[in-house]
Design a protein around this motif. Structure first.
Motif, PDB file in Angstrom:
ATOM      1  N   VAL A   5       0.818  -1.211   0.000  1.00  0.00           N
ATOM      2  CA  VAL A   5       0.000   0.000   0.000  1.00  0.00           C
ATOM      3  C   VAL A   5       0.852   1.260   0.000  1.00  0.00           C
ATOM      4  O   VAL A   5       0.601   2.182  -0.769  1.00  0.00           O
ATOM      5  CB  VAL A   5      -0.969   0.010   1.208  1.00  0.00           C
ATOM      6  N   VAL A   6       1.858   1.313   0.852  1.00  0.00           N
ATOM      7  CA  VAL A   6       2.736   2.482   0.911  1.00  0.00           C
ATOM      8  C   VAL A   6       4.001   2.206   0.103  1.00  0.00           C
ATOM      9  O   VAL A   6       4.370   1.058  -0.111  1.00  0.00           O
ATOM     10  CB  VAL A   6       3.091   2.861   2.366  1.00  0.00           C
ATOM     11  N   ARG A   7       4.631   3.265  -0.356  1.00  0.00           N
ATOM     12  CA  ARG A   7       5.861   3.104  -1.133  1.00  0.00           C
ATOM     13  C   ARG A   7       7.053   3.063  -0.180  1.00  0.00           C
ATOM     14  O   ARG A   7       7.613   4.099   0.162  1.00  0.00           O
ATOM     15  CB  ARG A   7       6.013   4.244  -2.138  1.00  0.00           C
ATOM     16  N   ALA A   8       7.372   1.866   0.262  1.00  0.00           N
ATOM     17  CA  ALA A   8       8.496   1.681   1.180  1.00  0.00           C
ATOM     18  C   ALA A   8       8.869   0.205   1.189  1.00  0.00           C
ATOM     19  O   ALA A   8       8.019  -0.651   0.964  1.00  0.00           O
ATOM     20  CB  ALA A   8       8.112   2.123   2.589  1.00  0.00           C
ATOM     21  N   PRO A   9      10.136  -0.087   1.475  1.00  0.00           N
ATOM     22  CA  PRO A   9      10.503  -1.496   1.643  1.00  0.00           C
ATOM     23  C   PRO A   9      10.042  -1.964   3.017  1.00  0.00           C
ATOM     24  O   PRO A   9       9.751  -1.159   3.901  1.00  0.00           O
ATOM     25  CB  PRO A   9      12.028  -1.466   1.562  1.00  0.00           C
ATOM     26  N   ARG A  10       9.930  -3.267   3.180  1.00  0.00           N
ATOM     27  CA  ARG A  10       9.652  -3.803   4.503  1.00  0.00           C
ATOM     28  C   ARG A  10      10.588  -4.971   4.758  1.00  0.00           C
ATOM     29  O   ARG A  10      11.140  -5.564   3.833  1.00  0.00           O
ATOM     30  CB  ARG A  10       8.189  -4.200   4.668  1.00  0.00           C
ATOM     31  N   VAL A  11      10.755  -5.293   6.013  1.00  0.00           N
ATOM     32  CA  VAL A  11      11.643  -6.385   6.394  1.00  0.00           C
ATOM     33  C   VAL A  11      10.920  -7.693   6.125  1.00  0.00           C
ATOM     34  O   VAL A  11       9.959  -8.035   6.814  1.00  0.00           O
ATOM     35  CB  VAL A  11      12.049  -6.265   7.881  1.00  0.00           C
ATOM     36  N   GLY A  12      11.350  -8.395   5.118  1.00  0.00           N
ATOM     37  CA  GLY A  12      10.691  -9.636   4.719  1.00  0.00           C
ATOM     38  C   GLY A  12      10.765 -10.723   5.764  1.00  0.00           C
ATOM     39  O   GLY A  12       9.900 -11.587   5.828  1.00  0.00           O
ATOM     40  N   GLN A  13      11.780 -10.706   6.617  1.00  0.00           N
ATOM     41  CA  GLN A  13      11.939 -11.731   7.640  1.00  0.00           C
ATOM     42  C   GLN A  13      11.073 -11.470   8.871  1.00  0.00           C
ATOM     43  O   GLN A  13      10.969 -12.324   9.738  1.00  0.00           O
ATOM     44  CB  GLN A  13      13.407 -11.829   8.083  1.00  0.00           C
TER      45      GLN A  13
END
Length: 95
Positions: A5-13
């Motif tokens: 939804v937001v334009r940002a990376p997230r920590v996949g782990q």
């Protein structure tokens, strides 16, 4: 992994991750009126929960996280962190 939804990376782990939009930043001042820190208030727009930490056999529209599987860590301040000790289940009173 990128957010949906937001334009940002997230920590996949991360077993649980929130996508948020900024609502308000509240400055906190000391007795002299000098800003010392800020409180950030955000609106959660998407939640990602790994199936490995979800309580089985519950309504998946309202998943429940098994905190013993999640093994959360909390920051107390500075470089001091804590993990869960004994868990106590206290039902909320009905009003």
């Amino acid at each position: 992994e990128d957010c949906q939804v937001v334009r940002a990376p997230r920590v996949g782990q991360a077993a649980v991750a929130y996508e948020c939009r900024l609502h308000q930043v509240i400055p906190v001042t000391n007795d002299d009126g000098q800003p010392t820190t800020e409180i950030v208030v955000a609106r959660i727009v998407r939640v990602h929960v790994d199936d490995a930490v979800v309580v089985p056999d519950v309504d998946l529209s309202k998943p429940q996280v098994d905190t013993t599987k999640l093994k959360p860590i909390g920051r107390l301040g500075g470089n001091i962190y804590t993990s869960l000790g004994d868990l106590v289940d206290i039902p909320r009173p009905k009003v």
